[in-house]
Design a protein around this motif. Sequence first.
Motif, PDB file in Angstrom:
ATOM      1  N   HIS A 173      32.059  45.014  25.376  1.00  0.00           N
ATOM      2  CA  HIS A 173      32.775  43.756  25.567  1.00  0.00           C
ATOM      3  C   HIS A 173      33.808  43.885  26.688  1.00  0.00           C
ATOM      4  O   HIS A 173      33.975  42.968  27.504  1.00  0.00           O
ATOM      5  CB  HIS A 173      33.461  43.331  24.269  1.00  0.00           C
ATOM      6  CG  HIS A 173      32.534  42.741  23.262  1.00  0.00           C
ATOM      7  ND1 HIS A 173      32.409  43.220  21.980  1.00  0.00           N
ATOM      8  CD2 HIS A 173      31.668  41.714  23.343  1.00  0.00           C
ATOM      9  CE1 HIS A 173      31.518  42.513  21.317  1.00  0.00           C
ATOM     10  NE2 HIS A 173      31.048  41.594  22.123  1.00  0.00           N
ATOM     11  N   ALA A 174      34.504  45.028  26.725  1.00  0.00           N
ATOM     12  CA  ALA A 174      35.504  45.243  27.777  1.00  0.00           C
ATOM     13  C   ALA A 174      34.848  45.245  29.152  1.00  0.00           C
ATOM     14  O   ALA A 174      35.388  44.669  30.111  1.00  0.00           O
ATOM     15  CB  ALA A 174      36.240  46.559  27.534  1.00  0.00           C
ATOM     16  N   ALA A 175      33.673  45.871  29.261  1.00  0.00           N
ATOM     17  CA  ALA A 175      32.984  45.939  30.559  1.00  0.00           C
ATOM     18  C   ALA A 175      32.554  44.560  31.033  1.00  0.00           C
ATOM     19  O   ALA A 175      32.732  44.195  32.200  1.00  0.00           O
ATOM     20  CB  ALA A 175      31.768  46.864  30.444  1.00  0.00           C
ATOM     21  N   VAL A 176      31.993  43.766  30.124  1.00  0.00           N
ATOM     22  CA  VAL A 176      31.529  42.423  30.497  1.00  0.00           C
ATOM     23  C   VAL A 176      32.695  41.541  30.914  1.00  0.00           C
ATOM     24  O   VAL A 176      32.655  40.862  31.956  1.00  0.00           O
ATOM     25  CB  VAL A 176      30.750  41.791  29.325  1.00  0.00           C
ATOM     26  CG1 VAL A 176      30.446  40.332  29.628  1.00  0.00           C
ATOM     27  CG2 VAL A 176      29.452  42.549  29.071  1.00  0.00           C
ATOM     28  N   MET A 177      33.759  41.533  30.127  1.00  0.00           N
ATOM     29  CA  MET A 177      34.896  40.672  30.438  1.00  0.00           C
ATOM     30  C   MET A 177      35.643  41.159  31.681  1.00  0.00           C
ATOM     31  O   MET A 177      36.190  40.344  32.436  1.00  0.00           O
ATOM     32  CB  MET A 177      35.858  40.604  29.240  1.00  0.00           C
ATOM     33  CG  MET A 177      35.229  39.963  28.014  1.00  0.00           C
ATOM     34  SD  MET A 177      34.482  38.333  28.375  1.00  0.00           S
ATOM     35  CE  MET A 177      33.797  37.900  26.797  1.00  0.00           C
ATOM     36  N   ALA A 178      35.668  42.472  31.903  1.00  0.00           N
ATOM     37  CA  ALA A 178      36.277  42.991  33.129  1.00  0.00           C
ATOM     38  C   ALA A 178      35.522  42.502  34.352  1.00  0.00           C
ATOM     39  O   ALA A 178      36.131  42.122  35.370  1.00  0.00           O
ATOM     40  CB  ALA A 178      36.294  44.521  33.092  1.00  0.00           C
ATOM     41  N   ALA A 179      34.197  42.493  34.268  1.00  0.00           N
ATOM     42  CA  ALA A 179      33.390  42.007  35.387  1.00  0.00           C
ATOM     43  C   ALA A 179      33.646  40.524  35.651  1.00  0.00           C
ATOM     44  O   ALA A 179      33.775  40.097  36.808  1.00  0.00           O
ATOM     45  CB  ALA A 179      31.905  42.251  35.099  1.00  0.00           C
ATOM     46  N   LEU A 180      33.744  39.723  34.567  1.00  0.00           N
ATOM     47  CA  LEU A 180      34.034  38.300  34.733  1.00  0.00           C
ATOM     48  C   LEU A 180      35.416  38.082  35.344  1.00  0.00           C
ATOM     49  O   LEU A 180      35.603  37.256  36.250  1.00  0.00           O
ATOM     50  CB  LEU A 180      33.948  37.587  33.390  1.00  0.00           C
ATOM     51  CG  LEU A 180      32.547  37.368  32.815  1.00  0.00           C
ATOM     52  CD1 LEU A 180      32.631  36.786  31.416  1.00  0.00           C
ATOM     53  CD2 LEU A 180      31.739  36.442  33.710  1.00  0.00           C
ATOM     54  N   ALA A 184      43.115  30.600  37.269  1.00  0.00           N
ATOM     55  CA  ALA A 184      43.445  30.175  35.904  1.00  0.00           C
ATOM     56  C   ALA A 184      42.294  30.442  34.950  1.00  0.00           C
ATOM     57  O   ALA A 184      42.502  30.747  33.767  1.00  0.00           O
ATOM     58  CB  ALA A 184      43.809  28.699  35.889  1.00  0.00           C
ATOM     59  N   LEU A 185      41.050  30.343  35.450  1.00  0.00           N
ATOM     60  CA  LEU A 185      39.896  30.576  34.581  1.00  0.00           C
ATOM     61  C   LEU A 185      39.746  32.051  34.228  1.00  0.00           C
ATOM     62  O   LEU A 185      39.078  32.392  33.252  1.00  0.00           O
ATOM     63  CB  LEU A 185      38.625  30.063  35.258  1.00  0.00           C
ATOM     64  CG  LEU A 185      38.586  28.553  35.533  1.00  0.00           C
ATOM     65  CD1 LEU A 185      37.278  28.177  36.212  1.00  0.00           C
ATOM     66  CD2 LEU A 185      38.767  27.765  34.242  1.00  0.00           C
ATOM     67  N   GLY A 186      40.341  32.942  35.037  1.00  0.00           N
ATOM     68  CA  GLY A 186      40.273  34.370  34.734  1.00  0.00           C
ATOM     69  C   GLY A 186      41.012  34.741  33.469  1.00  0.00           C
ATOM     70  O   GLY A 186      40.813  35.834  32.924  1.00  0.00           O
ATOM     71  N   THR A 187      41.863  33.834  32.987  1.00  0.00           N
ATOM     72  CA  THR A 187      42.566  34.121  31.733  1.00  0.00           C
ATOM     73  C   THR A 187      41.656  33.987  30.519  1.00  0.00           C
ATOM     74  O   THR A 187      41.951  34.553  29.463  1.00  0.00           O
ATOM     75  CB  THR A 187      43.758  33.155  31.568  1.00  0.00           C
ATOM     76  OG1 THR A 187      43.267  31.802  31.506  1.00  0.00           O
ATOM     77  CG2 THR A 187      44.723  33.273  32.740  1.00  0.00           C
ATOM     78  N   VAL A 188      40.544  33.248  30.651  1.00  0.00           N
ATOM     79  CA  VAL A 188      39.690  32.965  29.492  1.00  0.00           C
ATOM     80  C   VAL A 188      38.969  34.213  28.977  1.00  0.00           C
ATOM     81  O   VAL A 188      39.044  34.522  27.781  1.00  0.00           O
ATOM     82  CB  VAL A 188      38.696  31.836  29.810  1.00  0.00           C
ATOM     83  CG1 VAL A 188      37.758  31.605  28.632  1.00  0.00           C
ATOM     84  CG2 VAL A 188      39.448  30.550  30.140  1.00  0.00           C
ATOM     85  N   PRO A 189      38.242  34.988  29.846  1.00  0.00           N
ATOM     86  CA  PRO A 189      37.601  36.192  29.297  1.00  0.00           C
ATOM     87  C   PRO A 189      38.598  37.189  28.737  1.00  0.00           C
ATOM     88  O   PRO A 189      38.325  37.832  27.714  1.00  0.00           O
ATOM     89  CB  PRO A 189      36.844  36.774  30.511  1.00  0.00           C
ATOM     90  CG  PRO A 189      37.434  36.131  31.709  1.00  0.00           C
ATOM     91  CD  PRO A 189      37.896  34.791  31.263  1.00  0.00           C
TER      92      PRO A 189
END
Length: 689
Positions: free
Chosen positions: A25-32, A51-56
Amino acid sequence: MAQTGSEYGGVPRRAGSMKPDELAHAAVMAALGAATAIIAVVVPFAAGLSALGTVPMGLLAYRHRLRVLVAATVAGGTIAFLIAGFGGLMTVVNGAYIGGLMGIVKRRGRGTATILITSVLAGAVFGVLGIGFLLLFHRIRELIFASTTANVNGLAAVADYLSRMEAFSSLASVARHLRTDFPHVLSYWPVLIFGASILSITSVALVGWWALSRVLTRLAGVPDVHKLDYVDPTEPVAPVPVRFADVRFRYDGAQRDALGPVSLAIGAGEHVAITGPNGSGKTTLMLLLSGRPPTAGTVERPGAVGLGATGGTAVVMQHPESQVLGTRVADDVVFGLPPGAGVDVDRLLAEVGLDGLAERDTGGLSGGELQRLAVAAALAREPSLLIADEVTSMVDQQGREALISVLSELSANRRMSLVHITHFTDEASSADRVIDLVGGGSADNVEMVSTAPAPAATTPLAPRAGSPLLELKGVGHEYGVGSPWASTALRDVDLVVNEGDGVLIHGTNGSGKSTLAWIMAGLLTPTTGECLLDGAPVTDQVGAVAISFQAARLQLMRSRVDMEIAAAAGLDYFDHGQIVAALAMVGLDPAIGLRRIDQLSGGQMRRVVLAGLLARKPRVLILDEPLAGLDAASQRGLLGLLAALRRDAGLTVVVISHDFSGLEELCPRTLHLRDGAVMPAPTAAEGVG
């Protein structure tokens, strides 16, 4: 250890090092987060996307421990820094800070008022820190002020230029004020930075809060019924022997039990086959064997389940793409294992039929190859209990026999218990014992799927009644062109599909079948040659050739059946008559239109996909492994439906399949792919081999 239905509860918060699912999960959200930050910094006028980077990051903080968020921030920040510099790094850090704040507030059940107060306080803290930093490093402060002044002067110059036009003459005063007033404002820079910090963090937090709330609301309506629950073992790992006594299980919100009552026992080193029709509870039984507590009855084991642990329980699910996490084949085999585990990756890959593919990108593997890889990763854990849920559904017949042989030998040689969920008669016969499930209980004489030999190949250019519709001329395709990882998937394919034709394409895993399907659907441009529909490139007519993917669930994008069909077919959602007609076309009751997608069986999902595609009235319908995972009755019903549509409505059908039983009427023509090329049909002298 006895586990009863009354023990069912939430998964406890974990202590200690990060677990494999947390790493994933950390890897996927880090990529996003990194991708969002890079776009926000590099693309002009795209800063608002930050601002959208706060969502993941908010999702991570909502679902996991703080250390998972920190790991994602370090990984995402490093990527953003290497590509977009210091601005990218700070964008990721800001997104993680604000997102983490939102996730924690959301997890504690607080609302917008709390996020507003905390974001104002956070903005004040950041403002004070920023002021302190600029007071200490005056040279950096001077550089930032000089850059800001240059930007303001640039805006003033633009305003001056536009003021020469009569329509924008008022901009002259704006330009003058920018030049004269900005230096005065800059003299109060601590107040400016303090206020800007509060304003920016509060506004970003509110936008992110709105987006995160909508995402979580949407996810809450999608029940993850097949999620495997991981719990840290507090006792020695010993999943077998296991005994079920009057076990039942009912999913949240369901009106009836999905399984039960079931009483069974699985001994150490035993090979057991689980059979039954779609919807009989086979996958639910897999979840209970892998550690999910029952809603009634008892499950007894000598120790902990040890899901994913060495010597514990390993699971290979129906859709392997959901559990393949490494980008490289060799990395995926050992993903989640402790350092120095000493796994012989090459030997394991050879055992499951992936010899020589250790360096391949997992994204380029076929469905069958992904299933083999998932088996190899499971065996790397040296499990005491291996649960294989339809692991051969997308594997070619030769590979299917080899894979079952490997699993059977492991069960005998390693004292590993094997529970194999299958629809195939020959696979069930290789087990020590067969347990048949029917309607949540158990019974005998369940109809099984029988295998059939591949039909003889016919010429790809054979003339028949009907005009040429789809033509492939010298088609070839290479992935990773010009890179060290370049690989040829297709070469020199010539094929003519006539109107009203029925064509079966088969071949071993990795022979290029799915690549050919994507090219025929216009979703992939061939590297060489051309694919034409009615004489024009099919890539210019995307949608005219409909395609049903191997995994039907991945093609269903809406939450409810009627919404899915309306979206896929381009129908008016409020025109219920068209949706009912589409459902009737594939043999589904109109009442199913109001059901959620995740409440459907595998066969129903395939029919819903088919309903949406057929309602679009495509020129050609391509079905990639349409029979995978279906029981005998569902296979027979689907093939009968398609044969009737081809016969009565003139539908042109191309089927890609490893299963051949019952395809004679639907597909009178057969093509054989080998190593990316179409094999010639045998001559009369050669015979049919």
